[in-house]
Design a protein around this motif. Structure first.
Motif, mmCIF file in Angstrom:
data_model
loop_
_atom_site.group_PDB
_atom_site.id
_atom_site.type_symbol
_atom_site.label_atom_id
_atom_site.label_comp_id
_atom_site.label_asym_id
_atom_site.label_seq_id
_atom_site.Cartn_x
_atom_site.Cartn_y
_atom_site.Cartn_z
ATOM 1 N N PRO A 196 104.765 41.571 -52.803
ATOM 2 C CA PRO A 196 105.372 40.598 -51.888
ATOM 3 C C PRO A 196 106.576 39.876 -52.489
ATOM 4 C CG PRO A 196 103.573 39.563 -53.023
ATOM 5 C CD PRO A 196 103.653 40.977 -53.564
ATOM 6 N N ASP A 197 106.966 40.262 -53.709
ATOM 7 C CA ASP A 197 107.950 39.453 -54.436
ATOM 8 C C ASP A 197 109.397 39.715 -54.044
ATOM 9 O OD1 ASP A 197 105.736 38.538 -55.796
ATOM 10 O OD2 ASP A 197 106.077 39.774 -57.564
ATOM 11 N N TYR A 198 109.673 40.902 -53.496
ATOM 12 C CA TYR A 198 111.054 41.298 -53.216
ATOM 13 C C TYR A 198 111.171 41.970 -51.855
ATOM 14 C CZ TYR A 198 111.790 40.915 -58.308
ATOM 15 O OH TYR A 198 111.868 40.469 -59.595
ATOM 16 N N GLN A 199 112.393 41.999 -51.338
ATOM 17 C CA GLN A 199 112.778 42.917 -50.274
ATOM 18 C C GLN A 199 113.585 44.057 -50.874
ATOM 19 O OE1 GLN A 199 112.313 43.604 -47.184
ATOM 20 N NE2 GLN A 199 111.522 41.802 -46.154
ATOM 21 N N ASP A 200 114.697 43.699 -51.519
ATOM 22 C CA ASP A 200 115.605 44.676 -52.123
ATOM 23 C C ASP A 200 115.928 44.232 -53.546
ATOM 24 O OD1 ASP A 200 116.055 46.742 -50.288
ATOM 25 O OD2 ASP A 200 117.462 45.531 -49.141
ATOM 26 N N PRO A 201 115.056 44.489 -54.521
ATOM 27 C CA PRO A 201 115.360 44.047 -55.877
ATOM 28 C C PRO A 201 116.647 44.664 -56.382
ATOM 29 C CG PRO A 201 113.510 45.603 -55.846
ATOM 30 C CD PRO A 201 113.796 45.226 -54.436
ATOM 31 N N LEU A 202 117.421 43.842 -57.096
ATOM 32 C CA LEU A 202 118.683 44.319 -57.660
ATOM 33 C C LEU A 202 119.655 44.779 -56.572
ATOM 34 C CD1 LEU A 202 118.003 46.364 -60.921
ATOM 35 C CD2 LEU A 202 119.902 44.801 -60.522
#
Length: 476
Positions: A196-202
């Protein structure tokens, strides 16, 4: 089960033995513990000690009881401290929950034994950090296992583990797979969840998966863990049947482009060129259409946008963690190039981010047009089979953000294209170098075309087999 028997089996083989009652999961875990401890003193691949017992896992999962490890970055397990390869996090910060992919690894039955090393925040093509020291390549302990998933790759290559978690924001699954003689699949953006931590990391570059020794393990694991979570941005088509079913030599004729020239003009080692040429000949000999070609795109704009993505990510990580911990990013807790990149990222504007997005879009459109004429692009995985330890020194005080970026991508000029376009890519072992080192070759495919990648990888696993190769440092 003794260690010699344990090291002969991949994850699929161990799961079959456990399911058939020929060996207990506890016996496998004991063998894995002995195996890991027998090599980690030389390799320095773990962060902290092994867990007292494997983490909870589903005893009915596809890989029930199979030993596994978690890379010390992004993915996390409830209660397990994460350090991200940085002194900034001290002994580590435990999360009160599993990431969604960690929960899927558990449901697949994988028994996590410990945490593997990464460079600071993953921005390196080697696995060396001030916090944890250098991780060594089991094929030559004066050399790097690649990065940033080098801890996982070193243990899998040394046959101490059959499979381990890895992630990839610029090649961090494929570079260590190439350097260590493994299978490294970077799935399509969105194929594995980052909830649940990201949508699009980086800015969309980051993808989570694993390193394996066999193609069937990569395929079977992808079957076990792929798919979106509620709230994910991407919903990809499922494979026609299963990824495991696709992991066999393709029956049709593939159109394969081949290029050994680095897009940024970096020199490419002769061993990497020769490995690609040998693979190209094997593919042509099995009836596939192979020709020299490469996509054309604005490499300077690509590199500038990639630098923006990485520096904004490092700024968010460094300044965000510092705010939570009530400290300041400084040379006392961060390596020199991490701090330089974070400071560069802090100076970026919203206009810089939008410019990077436009450059990524232009690159993606150009590469998509290229793939209307080809099924796959074959290149070296990296510009050399591996690097000497210390060559990619992230604490080098002479380097600014752009200088560090240029040094990294002189060694790894091929891999980041898949991250920017979101397309799947796989590194598999080619013929070894004159020094006896593994040499990775990489295939880039169309988005959501993991089946094609797995099929051609399975073909090479038969035509140019690597299963019997053993590094000098091997579990015992």
């Amino acid at each position: 089960m003794d260690v010699a028997e344990y090291t002969e089996h991949d994850a699929t083989g161990l799961a079959e033995l456990i399911a058939a009652g020929k060996v207990s999961a506890a016996e496998v875990h004991d063998a894995a513990r002995t195996a890991i401890e027998s090599v980690n003193g030389e390799l320095n691949a773990l962060v902290g000690p092994l867990f007292d017992r494997p983490l909870r896992h589903d005893e009915g999962g596809r890989f029930a009881g199979v030993p596994f490890a978690i890379k010390d970055l992004v993915l996390h397990a409830e209660g397990v401290p994460q350090r991200a390869g940085s002194r900034m996090l001290g002994p580590g910060v435990p999360f009160p929950y599993d990431t969604a992919l960690m929960a899927r690894f558990r449901r697949a039955g994988l028994a996590a034994m410990g945490v593997t090393a990464t460079p600071e925040f993953g921005f390196n093509a080697t696995t060396e950090s001030v916090a944890n020291g250098p991780t060594r390549n089991p094929w030559d302990t004066t050399r790097s296992p690649g990065g940033s998933s080098g801890g996982s790759a070193a243990l899998v290559a040394a046959r101490a583990l059959p499979v381990a978690h890895a992630n990839d924001g610029g090649g961090s699954v494929r570079i260590p797979a190439g350097a260590c003689g493994l299978v490294g699949l970077k799935p399509t953006r969105g194929r594995t969840t980052v909830a649940p931590d990201y949508q699009d990391p980086l800015l969309g570059l980051g993808v989570e998966f694993a390193v394996t020794r066999t193609v069937r393990d990569a395929a079977g694991l992808l079957d076990a863990v792929h798919g979106a979570e509620p709230g994910d941005r991407y919903l990809l088509p499922a494979p026609a049947s299963t990824f495991a079913a696709a992991a066999r030599p393709p029956s049709g004729t593939l159109r394969i482009a081949v290029s050994t020239a680095a897009p940024n003009g970096a020199p490419v080692d002769a061993a990497c060129v020769e490995a690609v040429q040998a693979v190209a000949r094997a593919l042509a000999d099995t009836g596939h259409t192979v020709e020299e070609a490469a996509p054309a795109y604005d490499v300077a704009a690509f590199d500038e946008a990639n630098l923006v993505a990485w520096c904004s990510f490092l700024a968010d990580a460094a300044y965000g963690i510092a705010a939570v911990l009530g400290t300041e990013p400084s040379a006392e807790v961060l390596e020199h190039t991490t701090l330089a990149c974070a400071e560069h990222g802090k100076r970026l504007s919203a206009l810089d981010l939008y410019a990077a997005d436009r450059a990524f879009n232009a690159t993606t459109r150009a590469v998509a047009g290229f793939f209307t004429g080809y099924d796959l692009l074959l290149t070296p995985t990296a510009a050399a089979p591996n690097t000497a330890l210390g060559h990619l020194d992230a604490d080098d005080a002479s380097l600014d953000a752009r200088g560090w970026y240029d040094r990294l991508f002189a060694f790894a000029p091929f891999t980041a294209l898949a991250n920017v376009t979101g397309a799947p890519a796989i590194s598999v072992p080619g013929p070894t170098s004159p020094d006896g080192w593994p040499v990775g070759v990489m295939f880039l495919g169309r988005p959501a075309a993991e089946e094609t990648l797995l099929g051609v990888a399975a073909l090479l696993e038969e035509a140019l087999p690597w299963a019997d190769r053993r590094p000098p440092v091997v579990a015992h």
